[in-house]
Design a protein around this motif. Structure first.
Motif, PDB file in Angstrom:
ATOM      1  N   VAL A 311       0.814  -1.216   0.000  1.00 22.34           N
ATOM      2  CA  VAL A 311       0.000   0.000   0.000  1.00 22.34           C
ATOM      3  C   VAL A 311       0.849   1.268   0.000  1.00 22.34           C
ATOM      4  O   VAL A 311       0.422   2.306  -0.517  1.00 22.34           O
ATOM      5  N   THR A 312       2.072   1.211   0.526  1.00 22.72           N
ATOM      6  CA  THR A 312       2.892   2.421   0.626  1.00 22.72           C
ATOM      7  C   THR A 312       3.220   3.018  -0.738  1.00 22.72           C
ATOM      8  O   THR A 312       2.954   4.213  -0.969  1.00 22.72           O
ATOM      9  N   PRO A 313       3.811   2.267  -1.683  1.00 21.09           N
ATOM     10  CA  PRO A 313       4.109   2.901  -2.974  1.00 21.09           C
ATOM     11  C   PRO A 313       2.861   3.332  -3.730  1.00 21.09           C
ATOM     12  O   PRO A 313       2.855   4.395  -4.368  1.00 21.09           O
ATOM     13  N   MET A 314       1.780   2.514  -3.650  1.00 17.83           N
ATOM     14  CA  MET A 314       0.560   2.890  -4.362  1.00 17.83           C
ATOM     15  C   MET A 314      -0.002   4.202  -3.824  1.00 17.83           C
ATOM     16  O   MET A 314      -0.356   5.108  -4.586  1.00 17.83           O
ATOM     17  N   GLY A 315      -0.092   4.321  -2.505  1.00 20.22           N
ATOM     18  CA  GLY A 315      -0.650   5.524  -1.905  1.00 20.22           C
ATOM     19  C   GLY A 315       0.215   6.743  -2.117  1.00 20.22           C
ATOM     20  O   GLY A 315      -0.286   7.840  -2.445  1.00 20.22           O
ATOM     21  N   VAL A 316       1.524   6.596  -1.981  1.00 21.48           N
ATOM     22  CA  VAL A 316       2.430   7.739  -2.125  1.00 21.48           C
ATOM     23  C   VAL A 316       2.473   8.215  -3.573  1.00 21.48           C
ATOM     24  O   VAL A 316       2.413   9.428  -3.844  1.00 21.48           O
ATOM     25  N   SER A 338     -14.047  10.633  -5.007  1.00 22.56           N
ATOM     26  CA  SER A 338     -14.148   9.179  -5.096  1.00 22.56           C
ATOM     27  C   SER A 338     -13.265   8.499  -4.054  1.00 22.56           C
ATOM     28  O   SER A 338     -13.664   7.500  -3.447  1.00 22.56           O
ATOM     29  N   ILE A 339     -12.059   9.049  -3.855  1.00 29.38           N
ATOM     30  CA  ILE A 339     -11.160   8.467  -2.852  1.00 29.38           C
ATOM     31  C   ILE A 339     -11.763   8.594  -1.460  1.00 29.38           C
ATOM     32  O   ILE A 339     -11.724   7.642  -0.659  1.00 29.38           O
ATOM     33  N   VAL A 399      -6.822   5.958   3.025  1.00 26.76           N
ATOM     34  CA  VAL A 399      -6.244   6.578   4.220  1.00 26.76           C
ATOM     35  C   VAL A 399      -4.824   7.052   3.940  1.00 26.76           C
ATOM     36  O   VAL A 399      -4.434   8.171   4.315  1.00 26.76           O
ATOM     37  N   VAL A 400      -4.042   6.219   3.255  1.00 33.52           N
ATOM     38  CA  VAL A 400      -2.653   6.581   2.950  1.00 33.52           C
ATOM     39  C   VAL A 400      -2.604   7.744   1.965  1.00 33.52           C
ATOM     40  O   VAL A 400      -1.793   8.666   2.118  1.00 33.52           O
ATOM     41  N   GLY A 445      -0.372   7.904   7.931  1.00 31.11           N
ATOM     42  CA  GLY A 445      -1.310   7.119   7.141  1.00 31.11           C
ATOM     43  C   GLY A 445      -1.099   5.629   7.311  1.00 31.11           C
ATOM     44  O   GLY A 445      -2.062   4.863   7.395  1.00 31.11           O
ATOM     45  N   LEU A 446       0.168   5.207   7.377  1.00 33.91           N
ATOM     46  CA  LEU A 446       0.460   3.788   7.563  1.00 33.91           C
ATOM     47  C   LEU A 446       0.005   3.307   8.936  1.00 33.91           C
ATOM     48  O   LEU A 446      -0.455   2.167   9.076  1.00 33.91           O
ATOM     49  N   ILE A 447       0.145   4.150   9.946  1.00 32.66           N
ATOM     50  CA  ILE A 447      -0.314   3.781  11.289  1.00 32.66           C
ATOM     51  C   ILE A 447      -1.814   3.493  11.274  1.00 32.66           C
ATOM     52  O   ILE A 447      -2.286   2.482  11.804  1.00 32.66           O
TER      53      ILE A 447
END
Length: 545
Positions: A311-316, A338-339, A399-400, A445-447
């Motif tokens: 999720v980290t690379p996708m969200g960032v 939408s997000i 969230v991220v 966001g990761l938390i």
């Protein structure tokens, strides 16, 4: 007072009161879970109750677990009388058929039960606990009783544990590895045949390898047979249970035994921590109502870590594109809306999407392209660790993205312009200045993502989580992390034990203990992320100013 309301200070006090109330409720809930979960490992006192059963006095031996008040209507139209009901864990399931029994206080001969002196509790691999007293121990042709029985029993149980652990190690590790190699050899043969590469040389190589593996299998099987034969020579303990009945307990079925009424405080503390250790390191037994939760703990941690990596690379990347590259307009505003709406979609919908898209479409396509030789047995076209992690990544992606975009928006524009003025390209400014300064927001966001993903159950039931997994998703066999395997999860374990167990009373303490462990894992992962975030904040604080 009017001025006080006009200034809006009452809203501040109301907000503070609600925050304080929320903190108190959370701490109270955590305290309740901790207490009920930890009590599960403490050695409970064993009592003996005398029950008036008409003309016969019945003896009931067990642990007092709970007291409830029952309303008894003796005369119609009058107020009911309150009677205490005691929940007693009597064990001896192979005699009584149940582990727990409710006793009415009115039926007791004496209001206060007496402590069952010298009572013994035996935990077994099957049929739960035994409550009673030592009678005899038979080992071969010898019969022991009294103090000699206690000393010999300790030796026999220690030997039984050694044999059980040795058998388990051979069957799960050694034989499991040989079976895995044989299966890989079979699949490799199918692959070579499907690619028209099967020839006499390959056939001979496979035959030689198969002979070696089958010989190893027979050797390990012979070792287990010898160990099983040694197990059969262990003794058999005869216990005298309530009512004077005799119950035979084979030593090989004993997990642990203790005399709670004779323990000192130090011995109880040792028993308590030993119980926690066994709970964390053992596999579940008896339809998950007994034993440990090691596979579920490993599965939960592995899934959360893989989800975080995905999720980290996708969200960032999504947040950087929307903040740094995309032009503001109706399309971008629609994407942001939408997000935000995606964060409110029920989690079970993500599970259905993961099952339909990831498992059946994406996984099925991977099987057709790369594992066609293994069909119709699916490799990735079935629920597994990878698809569960991807589903959780999509679930927590909004969230991220929102957290990262908020962090990017707080970085002063002057820093970007200064980097460009010094000759750096836009991508270099983003890589060297913008993203490092936004790392605290990314960690926030990761938390939040970890906290939500670790506790979700509904989508995981569709994309990889099972009641009991025969193999761990992480082991010593290359590639070490097996993304195609199904796995156990603490959240689903809580649901299964709490709502699907046929023995509800026995499963309740385990539900609290597992819930406490899940909370501690989430808190531990969050504390690690928070410490990293705080260090990053300190590192880039001077640059922000």
């Amino acid at each position: 007072m009017k001025q006080w309301f006009q200034k809006g200070e009452h809203w501040i006090w109301m907000s503070s009161a609600m925050v304080a109330l929320s903190v108190v409720l959370v701490l109270g809930l955590f305290a309740m879970i901790t207490y009920k979960g930890m009590v599960h490992f403490w050695p409970h006192t064993v009592y003996e109750y005398q029950l008036n059963n008409g003309s016969v006095v019945e003896s009931v031996v067990g642990e007092h677990r709970e007291t409830k008040v029952k309303e008894v209507y003796e005369v119609a139209g009058q107020a009911p009388r309150l009677v205490d009901q005691l929940l007693i864990k009597v064990g001896n399931r192979d005699i009584y058929g149940i582990d727990f029994r409710w006793l009415n206080a009115d039926d007791l001969v004496e209001a206060e039960p007496k402590i069952a002196s010298d009572a013994v509790v035996i935990e077994r691999f099957e049929y739960g606990n035994v409550y009673g007293w030592y009678h005899t121990l038979k080992v071969g042709t010898q019969t022991f009783s009294g103090s000699v029985l206690v000393a010999e029993l300790a030796k026999q149980v220690a030997e039984g544990k050694r044999l059980h652990d040795a058998i388990k190690a051979i069957e799960k590790s050694d034989i499991g590895y040989v079976n895995y190699q044989l299966e890989q050899l079979r699949l490799d043969e199918k692959r070579l045949k499907s690619q028209d590469q099967w020839n006499s040389e390959q056939e001979q190589r496979h035959a030689d390898e198969r002979v070696v593996l089958e010989q190893q299998f027979r050797d390990f099987q012979a070792q287990t047979q010898l160990l099983y034969q040694e197990q059969s020579t262990l003794g058999e303990l005869t216990m005298r249970v309530s009512g004077g009945q005799l119950l035979n307990v084979p030593i090989k079925n004993i997990v642990h035994y203790w005399q709670p009424n004779e323990m000192s405080l130090g011995e109880k503390m040792g028993f308590f921590f030993n119980g926690i250790g066994r709970f964390l390191s053992e596999d579940p037994r008896e339809a998950n109502t007994e034993g440990g939760i090691f596979p579920a703990m490993i599965g939960t941690i592995t899934m959360v870590l893989i989800m975080t990596i995905l999720v980290t690379p996708m969200g960032v990347i999504a947040a950087v594109y929307m903040r740094e590259y995309a032009k503001d307009g109706p399309v971008l505003r629609a994407v942001r809306i939408s997000i935000n709406n995606l964060a409110g979609v029920p989690s079970i919908v993500f599970g259905i999407f993961g099952l339909g898209f990831f498992v059946y479409i994406l996984g099925g396509s991977i099987d057709e392209l790369f594992y066609g030789y293994a069909l119709p047995s699916p490799t990735f076209g079935t629920p597994g660790l990878l698809w569960a992690s991807l589903t959780m990544a999509l679930l927590t992606l909004p969230v991220v993205i929102v957290s990262t975009e908020e962090g990017l928006s707080r970085i002063p524009r002057s820093l970007r312009e200064g980097g460009l003025a010094l000759g750096a390209t836009k991508i270099e400014v983003i890589q060297k200045i913008v993203i490092p300064m936004a790392l605290p927001a990314i960690m926030t966001g990761l938390i939040l993502a970890v906290a939500r993903a670790a506790g979700e159950v509904a989508p995981l039931m569709l994309v990889g989580v099972v009641k009991l997994a025969p193999e761990l998703p992480v082991d010593a066999i290359a590639p070490f992390v097996h993304l195609d395997r199904k796995f156990m999860h603490l959240g689903f374990h809580i649901y299964d034990v709490g709502f699907q167990s046929p023995n509800v009373e026995a499963s309740q303490p385990l539900v609290y203990a597992t819930s406490l462990l899940l909370v501690l894992i989430i808190v531990g992962l969050n504390l690690g992320a928070i410490s990293i975030r705080n260090r990053l904040r300190e590192k880039y604080k001077a640059l922000e100013h």
